[in-house]
Write a protein that holds these residues in place. Sequence first.
Motif, PDB file in Angstrom:
ATOM      1  N   LEU A 110       0.847  -1.200   0.000  1.00 37.93           N
ATOM      2  CA  LEU A 110       0.000   0.000   0.000  1.00 37.93           C
ATOM      3  C   LEU A 110       0.881   1.247   0.000  1.00 37.93           C
ATOM      4  N   PRO A 111       0.365   2.372  -0.485  1.00 40.21           N
ATOM      5  CA  PRO A 111       1.181   3.585  -0.577  1.00 40.21           C
ATOM      6  C   PRO A 111       1.797   4.005   0.756  1.00 40.21           C
ATOM      7  N   ASN A 112       3.097   4.247   0.721  1.00 39.01           N
ATOM      8  CA  ASN A 112       3.852   4.828   1.826  1.00 39.01           C
ATOM      9  C   ASN A 112       4.004   3.938   3.051  1.00 39.01           C
ATOM     10  N   VAL A 113       3.731   2.635   2.942  1.00 37.92           N
ATOM     11  CA  VAL A 113       3.911   1.750   4.092  1.00 37.92           C
ATOM     12  C   VAL A 113       5.405   1.545   4.313  1.00 37.92           C
ATOM     13  N   ALA A 114       5.864   1.896   5.508  1.00 34.69           N
ATOM     14  CA  ALA A 114       7.272   1.718   5.864  1.00 34.69           C
ATOM     15  C   ALA A 114       7.477   0.427   6.640  1.00 34.69           C
ATOM     16  N   SER A 115       6.553   0.115   7.561  1.00 38.66           N
ATOM     17  CA  SER A 115       6.685  -1.104   8.350  1.00 38.66           C
ATOM     18  C   SER A 115       5.336  -1.496   8.931  1.00 38.66           C
ATOM     19  N   THR A 116       5.263  -2.762   9.347  1.00 45.17           N
ATOM     20  CA  THR A 116       4.046  -3.285   9.975  1.00 45.17           C
ATOM     21  C   THR A 116       4.431  -4.146  11.168  1.00 45.17           C
ATOM     22  N   SER A 117       3.509  -4.278  12.104  1.00 38.72           N
ATOM     23  CA  SER A 117       3.630  -5.224  13.217  1.00 38.72           C
ATOM     24  C   SER A 117       2.288  -5.925  13.338  1.00 38.72           C
ATOM     25  N   THR A 118       2.320  -7.234  13.498  1.00 40.29           N
ATOM     26  CA  THR A 118       1.103  -8.029  13.523  1.00 40.29           C
ATOM     27  C   THR A 118       0.852  -8.618  14.897  1.00 40.29           C
ATOM     28  N   TYR A 119      -0.425  -8.615  15.283  1.00 38.11           N
ATOM     29  CA  TYR A 119      -0.890  -9.250  16.513  1.00 38.11           C
ATOM     30  C   TYR A 119      -2.034 -10.178  16.112  1.00 38.11           C
ATOM     31  N   VAL A 120      -1.861 -11.469  16.347  1.00 39.74           N
ATOM     32  CA  VAL A 120      -2.877 -12.443  15.966  1.00 39.74           C
ATOM     33  C   VAL A 120      -3.840 -12.633  17.131  1.00 39.74           C
ATOM     34  N   ALA A 121      -5.137 -12.523  16.837  1.00 41.34           N
ATOM     35  CA  ALA A 121      -6.165 -12.721  17.858  1.00 41.34           C
ATOM     36  C   ALA A 121      -6.398 -14.206  18.060  1.00 41.34           C
ATOM     37  N   MET A 122      -6.430 -14.622  19.311  1.00 43.33           N
ATOM     38  CA  MET A 122      -6.682 -16.047  19.624  1.00 43.33           C
ATOM     39  C   MET A 122      -8.165 -16.313  19.797  1.00 43.33           C
ATOM     40  N   GLU A 123      -8.905 -15.307  20.285  1.00 45.05           N
ATOM     41  CA  GLU A 123     -10.333 -15.491  20.542  1.00 45.05           C
ATOM     42  C   GLU A 123     -10.991 -14.113  20.596  1.00 45.05           C
ATOM     43  N   ALA A 124     -12.166 -13.997  20.020  1.00 49.51           N
ATOM     44  CA  ALA A 124     -12.956 -12.761  20.124  1.00 49.51           C
ATOM     45  C   ALA A 124     -13.845 -12.898  21.360  1.00 49.51           C
ATOM     46  N   VAL A 125     -13.571 -12.111  22.373  1.00 49.10           N
ATOM     47  CA  VAL A 125     -14.359 -12.155  23.594  1.00 49.10           C
ATOM     48  C   VAL A 125     -15.635 -11.339  23.431  1.00 49.10           C
ATOM     49  N   LYS A 126     -15.510 -10.200  22.737  1.00 46.56           N
ATOM     50  CA  LYS A 126     -16.671  -9.345  22.474  1.00 46.56           C
ATOM     51  C   LYS A 126     -16.463  -8.670  21.138  1.00 46.56           C
ATOM     52  N   GLU A 127     -17.466  -8.778  20.280  1.00 46.27           N
ATOM     53  CA  GLU A 127     -17.475  -8.061  19.013  1.00 46.27           C
ATOM     54  C   GLU A 127     -18.855  -7.450  18.842  1.00 46.27           C
ATOM     55  N   VAL A 128     -18.889  -6.183  18.550  1.00 50.65           N
ATOM     56  CA  VAL A 128     -20.150  -5.497  18.299  1.00 50.65           C
ATOM     57  C   VAL A 128     -20.157  -5.123  16.838  1.00 50.65           C
ATOM     58  N   PHE A 129     -21.220  -5.491  16.162  1.00 49.47           N
ATOM     59  CA  PHE A 129     -21.318  -5.203  14.728  1.00 49.47           C
ATOM     60  C   PHE A 129     -22.269  -4.084  14.482  1.00 49.47           C
TER      61      PHE A 129
END
Length: 153
Positions: free
Chosen positions: A134-153
């Motif tokens: 994507l434009p101008n992306v210099a770096s990324t860091s990833t965090y993987v979710a193990m479980e969704a405890v609460k999601e509001v849609f």
Amino acid sequence: MSVDRADLDRFDLSILRVLQTEGRISAVELARRIGLSKSPTQARMKRLEEAGVITGYRAILDPIRMGQAHVAFVEVRLSDTREAALTAFNRAVLLVPEVEQCHMMASSFDYLLKVRTSDIQAYRRVLGEVISALPNVASTSTYVAMEAVKEVF
């Protein structure tokens, strides 16, 4: 027409609370639940829609049943944060179907993305071939979710 939170009375707030979880409820049942008759309830719903408080109605899909169980949150740092660079990133990220949410942050990084894929291999491809490009992306860091405890849609 604009509505401030202070302009919303208990009936409006009740309508919004019910519709957030049951968008297909009938006007008659909604009216019964909030303690008004059908006509005033429908008039309030129309007013909330016209004011942009209610922006639409949609089907909420189960991502796991759709084969999209893998969720990762990605911190994105840009190499350039001038307005043109931000606009270019914003426009490009809107076109990435795997990005479920994108938030510009006031932090040590610029954006936080919620990315949903089928598995870690699919995520790795999206990160390496799409997000990192994507434009101008210099770096990324990833965090993987193990479980969704609460999601509001």
